[in-house]
Design an enzyme around this catalytic site. Structure first.
Site, PDB file in Angstrom:
ATOM      1  N   TYR A   9       0.792  -1.287   0.040  1.00 54.07           N
ATOM      2  CA  TYR A   9       0.011  -0.051  -0.048  1.00 54.07           C
ATOM      3  C   TYR A   9       0.740   1.352  -0.131  1.00 54.07           C
ATOM      4  CZ  TYR A   9      -3.485   3.427   1.483  1.00 54.07           C
ATOM      5  OH  TYR A   9      -4.322   4.673   1.406  1.00 54.07           O
ATOM      6  N   LYS A  36       1.302   4.137  -2.871  1.00 52.73           N
ATOM      7  CA  LYS A  36       0.959   5.446  -3.000  1.00 52.73           C
ATOM      8  C   LYS A  36       1.976   6.499  -3.360  1.00 52.73           C
ATOM      9  CE  LYS A  36      -3.407   5.172  -2.007  1.00 52.73           C
ATOM     10  NZ  LYS A  36      -4.518   5.595  -2.699  1.00 52.73           N
TER      11      LYS A  36
END
Length: 248
Positions: free
Chosen positions: A173, A177
């Site tokens: 994750y 990002k």
């Protein structure tokens, strides 16, 4: 109606066409309340029934779009092109958290699954909708990122506790990002006439995190909406949270 009453009027109400991906719940659904200030909102969802139900609650138009599928994204772009002919605001909100395990336990397949939505999905949507954005007078793109994708925060989370009060070590994750932030900067450089920015909504209580966030969904959506209603003189190629710029 809190911040929407002020911010929404900054973008020619009644004329602004807005698309929000992954908008059948959470931050996306809250952002779809832009309909209350005159935006024509396409509420993007990969599940037709959930999308229709969510759109009905806020008065938006449901749009079937799965950002992991080229055919789905292209079909969604065709529908918007046929119905409206342009797009003023694009909010790339669709995302998944993926596995949160020690880095040594994360596989390439884990990474690919997360990146397919959080990074490649944004590229698919940008590729399909850029012509529609360029057909509008003052196009805006908001990419929903996270302070967990900041390299500066990752290098020294304690010194940046005001930016990311809850540090979560998630290889897939967080790195996704970070990649999205670079994607944002690259698009902004390539298309200077489009206001393209990344935002960090902060740790918001949504289904995404089991409602563990300290902020309400209204508070989390504030920075998304603020950047969605930018005028042509607004910033581009930046990374912002409610309190100001986020370190890359």
């Amino acid at each position: 109606m809190h911040f929407l009453a002020v911010l929404g009027r900054a973008r020619f109400p009644g004329m602004t066409t807005t698309l929000i991906t992954g908008a059948n719940r959470g931050l996306g659904l809250e952002t779809a309340r832009l309909v209350e200030v005159g935006h024509t909102v396409y509420l993007g969802a990969r599940d037709a029934r959930r999308g229709e139900e969510a759109a009905g609650r806020v008065g938006a138009h449901p749009l079937l779009i799965d950002v992991t599928g080229d055919a789905s994204v292209q079909a969604a772009a065709k529908l918007v092109r046929d119905q409206v002919g342009h797009l003023d605001v694009l909010v790339n909100n669709a995302g998944i958290i993926g596995p949160v395990r020690p880095a040594g336990q994360i596989t390439a397949a884990d990474m690919l699954t997360v990146y397919d939505t959080n990074v490649f999905g944004v590229v698919r949507v940008m590729h399909a909708f850029l012509p529609l954005l360029q057909a509008g007078p003052a196009p805006v793109v908001v990419n929903v990122s996270s302070g967990l994708g900041s390299l500066a925060v990752t290098a020294d989370p304690e010194s940046h506790a005001s930016v990311v009060p809850v540090w979560v070590p998630g290889l897939a994750y967080n790195s996704g990002k970070a990649a999205l932030n670079m994607v944002t900067a690259q698009y902004a450089r390539a298309y200077p006439a489009v206001r393209i920015n990344a935002v960090d909504p902060g740790h918001t209580a949504t289904d995404f995190n089991g409602h563990t966030g300290a902020q309400s969904v209204e508070e989390g959506a504030e920075i998304i909406v603020r950047m969605a209603v930018l005028g042509p003189d607004g910033p581009t190629g930046g990374f912002f949270a409610a309190g100001g710029p986020v370190p890359w």
